[in-house]
Design an enzyme around this catalytic site. Sequence first.
Site, PDB file in Angstrom:
ATOM      1  CG  HIS A  90      -1.644  -1.267   1.450  1.00 53.83           C
ATOM      2  ND1 HIS A  90      -3.037  -1.335   0.492  1.00 53.83           N
ATOM      3  CD2 HIS A  90      -1.928  -1.825   2.386  1.00 53.83           C
ATOM      4  CE1 HIS A  90      -3.888  -2.521   1.264  1.00 53.83           C
ATOM      5  NE2 HIS A  90      -2.512  -3.133   1.897  1.00 53.83           N
ATOM      6  CG  HIS A 117       2.013   6.045   6.049  1.00 52.16           C
ATOM      7  ND1 HIS A 117       2.653   5.960   6.892  1.00 52.16           N
ATOM      8  CD2 HIS A 117       1.451   6.778   5.675  1.00 52.16           C
ATOM      9  CE1 HIS A 117       0.880   6.422   6.997  1.00 52.16           C
ATOM     10  NE2 HIS A 117       0.489   7.060   5.924  1.00 52.16           N
ATOM     11  CG  HIS A 119      -0.769   9.014   0.997  1.00 52.54           C
ATOM     12  ND1 HIS A 119      -1.383   7.868   1.407  1.00 52.54           N
ATOM     13  CD2 HIS A 119       0.085   9.008   2.606  1.00 52.54           C
ATOM     14  CE1 HIS A 119      -1.512   7.153   2.188  1.00 52.54           C
ATOM     15  NE2 HIS A 119      -0.739   8.083   3.306  1.00 52.54           N
ATOM     16  CG  HIS A 136       0.538  10.807   6.303  1.00 51.49           C
ATOM     17  ND1 HIS A 136      -0.665   9.702   5.070  1.00 51.49           N
ATOM     18  CD2 HIS A 136      -0.370  11.712   6.161  1.00 51.49           C
ATOM     19  CE1 HIS A 136      -1.563  10.733   4.932  1.00 51.49           C
ATOM     20  NE2 HIS A 136      -1.434  12.120   4.828  1.00 51.49           N
ATOM     21  CB  THR A 208      -5.629   8.544   5.229  1.00 54.89           C
ATOM     22  OG1 THR A 208      -4.758   7.870   4.658  1.00 54.89           O
ATOM     23  CG2 THR A 208      -6.411   9.829   5.272  1.00 54.89           C
TER      24      THR A 208
END
Length: 264
Positions: A90, A117, A119, A136, A208
């Site tokens: 992910h 991590h 995004h 994040h 999220t």
Amino acid sequence: MKFSIVLLASLTSLSSACIYPRAGEATFTYEGAGGPLVWHHLNATTNGACAQGKTQSPINVDTKSDIGTAVSTKLSYPAQASFTSENNGHTLQYSPPKNANFTATLGGKQYQLLQFHFHTPSEHRLNKEHFPLEVHFVHQNAADKSLAVVGVFFDVARGPGDGFLMGVQAGLKDVEEKGDEGTANIHLGSITKKVAKSTVYNYKGSLTTPPCTEEINWFVVQEPLHVSIEQYNQMKKIMKYNSRFTQNELNHKENIIEDSCGAI
Ligand SMILES: *[C@@H]1O[C@H](CO)[C@@H](O)[C@H](O)[C@H]1NC(C)=O
Ligand SMILES: *[C@@H]1O[C@H](CO)[C@@H](O)[C@H](O)[C@H]1NC(C)=O
Ligand SMILES: [Zn+2]
């Protein structure tokens, strides 16, 4: 409004040939049958907040609205540490060494860093603008186990990119495929400085990703750091697209995502 009509129409047309994954097949993705519109279907017991929640993240941060700004936001991280890195399918995720003291003071409360991590593109937006990359930093309070997340944007710029990302970049070869693990020597100085200096917006949101748990204390840093063109392209190539769409409008609607798929 336009969004919900289109969505309901498309769900209705699918009711006879249901695309939702069946129980047991479920793993969330960012598109199609496991994507953000149907995360609640992946496990109706645990993921209800993904559809029914009223304070879901990410959001567009409208700086002219009444969104709060945080006071006493401070990351007391060591200047540098060896993190364990992981491609979990992910995101690219980095955990600090077990005995290191990664304390953050957020909204006057103390937390410890669990992991950070990335995004791409950014999940939060700033006055509707999105950024190519967002990190994040996920923290937990030792006593009540509550979570607080610090989000920092990156904008593409010529040059070597931010010092924090150099350590990430050097370790990318270890985490190219899902399941890969490695280590990365990470410098935190630019992050702690930026958080100390920038306006930081604070709101109560959610995870999220499923299960979209609420009561997450969010701290979104207004000023972006720099990602080099090379860093951006390398990280994008691994993560592809891992960003949930903004939730502002859905947070104010009653049960907007109708279940026309029936029990499965
Ligand atoms: C949903 O999550 C719960 C709790 O983790 C688990 O016990 C259950 O088996 C899950 N159901 C499905 C359909 O995956
Ligand atoms: C960890 O760092 C915080 C902030 O600098 C400090 O208040 C605390 O005493 C430190 N804890 C340990 C165990 O060193
Ligand atoms: Zn995240």
